[in-house]
Design an enzyme around this catalytic site. Structure first.
Site, PDB file in Angstrom:
ATOM      1  N   MET A 169     -31.108 -54.000 -27.165  1.00  0.00           N
ATOM      2  CA  MET A 169     -30.909 -52.661 -26.591  1.00  0.00           C
ATOM      3  C   MET A 169     -31.389 -52.624 -25.137  1.00  0.00           C
ATOM      4  SD  MET A 169     -32.192 -50.454 -29.914  1.00  0.00           S
ATOM      5  CE  MET A 169     -33.594 -51.555 -30.263  1.00  0.00           C
TER       6      MET A 169
ATOM      7  N   LYS B 110     -26.521 -44.064 -35.473  1.00  0.00           N
ATOM      8  CA  LYS B 110     -27.012 -43.582 -34.188  1.00  0.00           C
ATOM      9  C   LYS B 110     -26.290 -44.300 -33.067  1.00  0.00           C
ATOM     10  CE  LYS B 110     -31.627 -42.976 -36.172  1.00  0.00           C
ATOM     11  NZ  LYS B 110     -33.051 -43.403 -36.102  1.00  0.00           N
TER      12      LYS B 110
ATOM     13  N   ASP C  18     -25.917 -47.300 -41.444  1.00  0.00           N
ATOM     14  CA  ASP C  18     -26.032 -47.269 -39.993  1.00  0.00           C
ATOM     15  C   ASP C  18     -24.660 -47.463 -39.359  1.00  0.00           C
ATOM     16  OD1 ASP C  18     -28.688 -46.732 -39.815  1.00  0.00           O
ATOM     17  OD2 ASP C  18     -29.326 -48.795 -39.453  1.00  0.00           O
TER      18      ASP C  18
END
Length: 266
Positions: free
Chosen positions: A177, A70, A42
């Site tokens: 997030m 991402k 990641d």
């Protein structure tokens, strides 16, 4: 547990990289990285761990690194393709480590990857990691629960249904997030039992080079975040436990500027 079962078809090990500090990587996770043939990594905590481990060793890891990281709103490698990569690499007889930021099973879609690999007949195991949901608040001196202050906490993402979160200021809310939806989150929770003066902390880039803490209330935190150009990655903590942070300084009408630092190798 056996790190990599000895079978011709190879195996997959999901490893939690933690929040991005090498000292918080588990011993099992470290050994897995050192023995891997390929690491599917990641972007955030995972890449930081790979870089720090290479620096600590004085040489890069022997494994091939496949970057599938991402970014907010930009997923160059979709989840379906990540699943395929894990299966393809394992079928080549390789020892595959899927290195995921935080813990694989805490908003990391680790369950989906385990299911896909096992459905394909690939032996798959999981090494838990330290999730940013509790490690980053701890960095700022914020206990998620505290006797007489908070007896429970809820971890959500900024994309979840904030309206469904009950409780008052004694029920800590940790939002992952959540910077892009901060105005909405603060407004919804302020209208509930917590009230507009409920303390809020934002910890940016926990364990990274740009660590910073911003303090406010549900009524002021969006203003402070905009004024200071707060950016992801960041953790938002909402509740009375925020008052225990040394960066709160008892003042909830202005942002606090100290930036905590944590030695990587204490």
């Amino acid at each position: 547990m056996s790190l990599f079962p000895t079978q011709a078809a190879g195996s997959v090990l999901l490893v939690g990289a933690g929040p991005g500090d090498l000292g918080l990587l588990t011993v099992t996770g470290l050994r897995a990285l050192e023995r891997a043939d390929v690491i599917v990594a990641d972007r955030l905590g995972a890449r930081a761990i790979i870089d720090q481990l290479a620096e600590d060793r004085g040489a890069p890891l022997d494994a091939e690194i496949i970057d599938v990281g991402k970014q907010p709103g930009h997923h160059p490698v979709p989840q379906s393709r990540i699943n395929e990569i894990l299966i393809e690499q394992a079928r080549l007889g390789r020892r595959v480590v899927r290195l995921k930021g935080g813990d694989p099973f805490v908003f990391g879609r680790g369950g989906e990857e385990v299911f896909a690999c096992r459905e394909a007949g690939i032996d798959t195991q999981v090494v838990p990691g330290v999730t940013s949901a509790n490690s980053v608040p701890a960095l700022a001196g914020i206990p998620l629960t505290h006797r007489g202050v908070a007896t429970a906490y809820t971890v959500v993402t900024g994309h979840d249904q904030i309206e469904q979160i009950g409780g008052g200021r004694d029920h800590t809310v940790v939002v992952l997030m959540g910077i892009g939806t901060l105005v909405h989150t603060a407004g919804v929770l302020a209208r509930g039992e917590r009230g507009s003066d409920c303390p809020v902390a934002i910890i940016e880039d926990g364990y990274g080079a740009n660590q910073r803490v911003t303090i406010g209330t549900l009524s002021t935190i969006a203003f402070h975040a905009a004024r200071r150009s707060v950016r992801s990655p960041a953790i938002v903590v909402i509740g009375d436990v925020v008052t225990h942070s040394p960066y709160a300084a008892g003042a909830f009408d202005a942002a606090v500027t100290p930036e905590p630092k944590l030695a990587r190798n204490p």
